[in-house]
Scaffold this active site. Sequence first.
Site, PDB file in Angstrom:
ATOM      1  N   HIS A  81       0.836  -1.212   0.000  1.00  0.00           N
ATOM      2  CA  HIS A  81       0.000   0.000   0.000  1.00  0.00           C
ATOM      3  C   HIS A  81       0.862   1.250   0.000  1.00  0.00           C
ATOM      4  O   HIS A  81       1.974   1.266   0.554  1.00  0.00           O
ATOM      5  CB  HIS A  81      -0.990  -0.008   1.169  1.00  0.00           C
ATOM      6  CG  HIS A  81      -0.380  -0.069   2.534  1.00  0.00           C
ATOM      7  ND1 HIS A  81       0.024   1.057   3.212  1.00  0.00           N
ATOM      8  CD2 HIS A  81      -0.135  -1.114   3.360  1.00  0.00           C
ATOM      9  CE1 HIS A  81       0.495   0.709   4.402  1.00  0.00           C
ATOM     10  NE2 HIS A  81       0.417  -0.613   4.519  1.00  0.00           N
ATOM     11  N   ASP A 118      -0.278   4.264   1.178  1.00  0.00           N
ATOM     12  CA  ASP A 118      -0.657   5.234   2.213  1.00  0.00           C
ATOM     13  C   ASP A 118       0.068   4.987   3.527  1.00  0.00           C
ATOM     14  O   ASP A 118       0.597   3.891   3.775  1.00  0.00           O
ATOM     15  CB  ASP A 118      -2.177   5.241   2.435  1.00  0.00           C
ATOM     16  CG  ASP A 118      -2.732   3.899   2.891  1.00  0.00           C
ATOM     17  OD1 ASP A 118      -2.304   2.861   2.360  1.00  0.00           O
ATOM     18  OD2 ASP A 118      -3.593   3.900   3.801  1.00  0.00           O
ATOM     19  N   ASP A 167       6.274   1.277   7.631  1.00  0.00           N
ATOM     20  CA  ASP A 167       4.957   0.809   7.154  1.00  0.00           C
ATOM     21  C   ASP A 167       4.442   1.741   6.074  1.00  0.00           C
ATOM     22  O   ASP A 167       3.772   2.720   6.352  1.00  0.00           O
ATOM     23  CB  ASP A 167       4.002   0.759   8.354  1.00  0.00           C
ATOM     24  CG  ASP A 167       2.698   0.051   8.036  1.00  0.00           C
ATOM     25  OD1 ASP A 167       2.545  -0.459   6.915  1.00  0.00           O
ATOM     26  OD2 ASP A 167       1.825   0.019   8.910  1.00  0.00           O
ATOM     27  N   GLU A 192      -5.057   1.625   2.773  1.00  0.00           N
ATOM     28  CA  GLU A 192      -5.033   0.385   3.551  1.00  0.00           C
ATOM     29  C   GLU A 192      -5.167   0.640   5.032  1.00  0.00           C
ATOM     30  O   GLU A 192      -5.655  -0.193   5.781  1.00  0.00           O
ATOM     31  CB  GLU A 192      -3.713  -0.368   3.270  1.00  0.00           C
ATOM     32  CG  GLU A 192      -3.658  -1.772   3.870  1.00  0.00           C
ATOM     33  CD  GLU A 192      -3.009  -1.838   5.252  1.00  0.00           C
ATOM     34  OE1 GLU A 192      -2.951  -2.934   5.820  1.00  0.00           O
ATOM     35  OE2 GLU A 192      -2.568  -0.785   5.772  1.00  0.00           O
ATOM     36  N   GLU A 193      -4.688   1.835   5.469  1.00  0.00           N
ATOM     37  CA  GLU A 193      -4.571   2.088   6.907  1.00  0.00           C
ATOM     38  C   GLU A 193      -5.887   2.521   7.554  1.00  0.00           C
ATOM     39  O   GLU A 193      -5.915   2.805   8.747  1.00  0.00           O
ATOM     40  CB  GLU A 193      -3.514   3.180   7.173  1.00  0.00           C
ATOM     41  CG  GLU A 193      -2.088   2.787   6.779  1.00  0.00           C
ATOM     42  CD  GLU A 193      -1.457   1.779   7.748  1.00  0.00           C
ATOM     43  OE1 GLU A 193      -2.150   1.273   8.642  1.00  0.00           O
ATOM     44  OE2 GLU A 193      -0.263   1.496   7.576  1.00  0.00           O
ATOM     45  N   GLU A 253       4.528  -5.897   3.535  1.00  0.00           N
ATOM     46  CA  GLU A 253       4.393  -5.239   4.839  1.00  0.00           C
ATOM     47  C   GLU A 253       5.669  -5.490   5.644  1.00  0.00           C
ATOM     48  O   GLU A 253       6.408  -6.435   5.372  1.00  0.00           O
ATOM     49  CB  GLU A 253       3.192  -5.837   5.584  1.00  0.00           C
ATOM     50  CG  GLU A 253       1.849  -5.595   4.926  1.00  0.00           C
ATOM     51  CD  GLU A 253       1.221  -4.265   5.330  1.00  0.00           C
ATOM     52  OE1 GLU A 253       1.832  -3.512   6.105  1.00  0.00           O
ATOM     53  OE2 GLU A 253       0.106  -3.984   4.852  1.00  0.00           O
ATOM     54  N   HIS A 261       3.889   2.558  12.573  1.00  0.00           N
ATOM     55  CA  HIS A 261       3.020   3.588  13.176  1.00  0.00           C
ATOM     56  C   HIS A 261       3.720   4.351  14.309  1.00  0.00           C
ATOM     57  O   HIS A 261       3.118   5.255  14.890  1.00  0.00           O
ATOM     58  CB  HIS A 261       1.696   3.010  13.697  1.00  0.00           C
ATOM     59  CG  HIS A 261       0.890   2.298  12.659  1.00  0.00           C
ATOM     60  ND1 HIS A 261      -0.404   1.863  12.859  1.00  0.00           N
ATOM     61  CD2 HIS A 261       1.182   1.929  11.381  1.00  0.00           C
ATOM     62  CE1 HIS A 261      -0.861   1.251  11.787  1.00  0.00           C
ATOM     63  NE2 HIS A 261       0.095   1.279  10.867  1.00  0.00           N
TER      64      HIS A 261
HETATM   65  N1  LIG Z   1      -9.223  -1.704   8.275  1.00  0.00           N
HETATM   66  C1  LIG Z   1      -8.188  -1.751   9.291  1.00  0.00           C
HETATM   67  C2  LIG Z   1      -6.869  -1.554   8.619  1.00  0.00           C
HETATM   68  C3  LIG Z   1      -5.694  -1.578   9.558  1.00  0.00           C
HETATM   69  C4  LIG Z   1      -4.417  -2.031   8.921  1.00  0.00           C
HETATM   70  C5  LIG Z   1      -3.196  -1.936   9.803  1.00  0.00           C
HETATM   71  N2  LIG Z   1      -2.171  -2.796   9.294  1.00  0.00           N
HETATM   72  C6  LIG Z   1      -0.908  -2.693   9.699  1.00  0.00           C
HETATM   73  O1  LIG Z   1      -0.539  -1.783  10.419  1.00  0.00           O
HETATM   74  C7  LIG Z   1       0.086  -3.745   9.236  1.00  0.00           C
HETATM   75  C8  LIG Z   1       1.451  -3.520   9.781  1.00  0.00           C
HETATM   76  C9  LIG Z   1       1.965  -4.693  10.576  1.00  0.00           C
HETATM   77  O2  LIG Z   1       1.419  -5.005  11.617  1.00  0.00           O
HETATM   78  O3  LIG Z   1       2.903  -5.278  10.141  1.00  0.00           O
HETATM   79  C10 LIG Z   1      -3.504  -2.358  11.246  1.00  0.00           C
HETATM   80  O4  LIG Z   1      -3.319  -3.530  11.616  1.00  0.00           O
HETATM   81  O5  LIG Z   1      -3.917  -1.480  12.015  1.00  0.00           O
HETATM   82  C11 LIG Z   1      -8.466  -0.653  10.327  1.00  0.00           C
HETATM   83  O6  LIG Z   1      -9.003   0.395   9.961  1.00  0.00           O
HETATM   84  O7  LIG Z   1      -8.157  -0.856  11.489  1.00  0.00           O
END
Ligand SMILES: N[C@@H](CCC[C@H](NC(=O)CCC(=O)O)C(=O)O)C(=O)O
Length: 361
Positions: A68, A70, A98, A128-129, A158, A332
Amino acid sequence: MALPTDNLLALFRAVVDIESVSRDEARLADEVEATLGGLDHLEVLRDGNAVVARTNLGRPERVIIAGHLDTVPVAGNLPSQVSDGPGGVIVHGRGTADMKGGVTVMLWLARRLDAPARDVTWIFYDCEEIDVASNGLGRLVAHHPDWVAGASLAVLMEPTSALIEGGCQGTMRFDITTTGLAAHSARSWLGHNAIHDMAEVIDRVREFDCGEVEVDGLVFREGLNATMIQGGLAGNVIPDSCEVQINYRFAPDKTADEALALMTRWFDRWTLNVLDLSPAARPGLDEPAAADFVAAVGGEPRPKYGWTDVARFSSLGIPAVNFGPADSGKAHAVDEFCPVSDLDACAAALARWLAPAHRLV
Ligand SMILES: N[C@@H](CCC[C@H](NC(=O)CCC(=O)O)C(=O)O)C(=O)O
């Protein structure tokens, strides 16, 4: 500005320095499209702020490599900075972990691997975030199911410190609101304090037993946390409303419906307003295509604690793994960073797998 494609560090910093917080990825998507357009070995397609570049060499197998564009909001951590670490140069700044390191490796390889042994579909996507309804890969698949159909494996770049992380945990975000009665705080007995009522909700969050759950040989670690709270009108008013956002990270032994049912039972005294619910994915590393990738990359696979689009590919019947540069523990974080040596390691491993006879220049 054209992206500098002759030097990996320069490319990485250029990608990081194009700010691309979710819903604001157009400029970076334009640069990705321009960087991969005009090459004889790639067909470039676009859907909104998602860019797809694919080889069409008629190979017996097609794989997807996705990432992604973003990032979460910038927190005074752009433009990028560099420092020297024990293993070489480290790049610091929003998105370095990330996951702009992964995006950089994808751009680097997509330009250079002109005759891979497997046909490759490179997917760069937006949003994606944030809430799953906005996810750019979801939109792309809905608009163009043929762009992903038939792939034997998807690799999500990722952050994984250049090791394989299998599956992913599901995530559910919901609000609980407590309601009181506003009054002057000098005569608080005339009102009812909604913030005080929220204490019971927070206690309930803390009492939840976040277990470790083994799935397909990997140990996942669940989490239940209050992540945002708001309430109150002024320093001398008894608050009549308080809202907390809660995030449940659940292991792949549960479906999204089971996670929802569990939370509804656990908070049975309150009404849950569900904001987002994304399913988990089992690791599935014994699927032949995934096992082949594990063998090519080496190292001991670990579980993915965050949510990634591995879950989307799994639900489409496409085995998927996480593999990318940078420590996911820094995703993050304000001080997120990525060693350039991780980019080198990921590029070398992917090149080995995609085109064993190819010398990367
Ligand atoms: N729809 C979900 C999207 C959240 C995605 C996010 N992913 C990562 O940070 C992957 C990084 C990693 O752990 O290696 C998450 O898990 O928060 C939402 O809005 O929460």
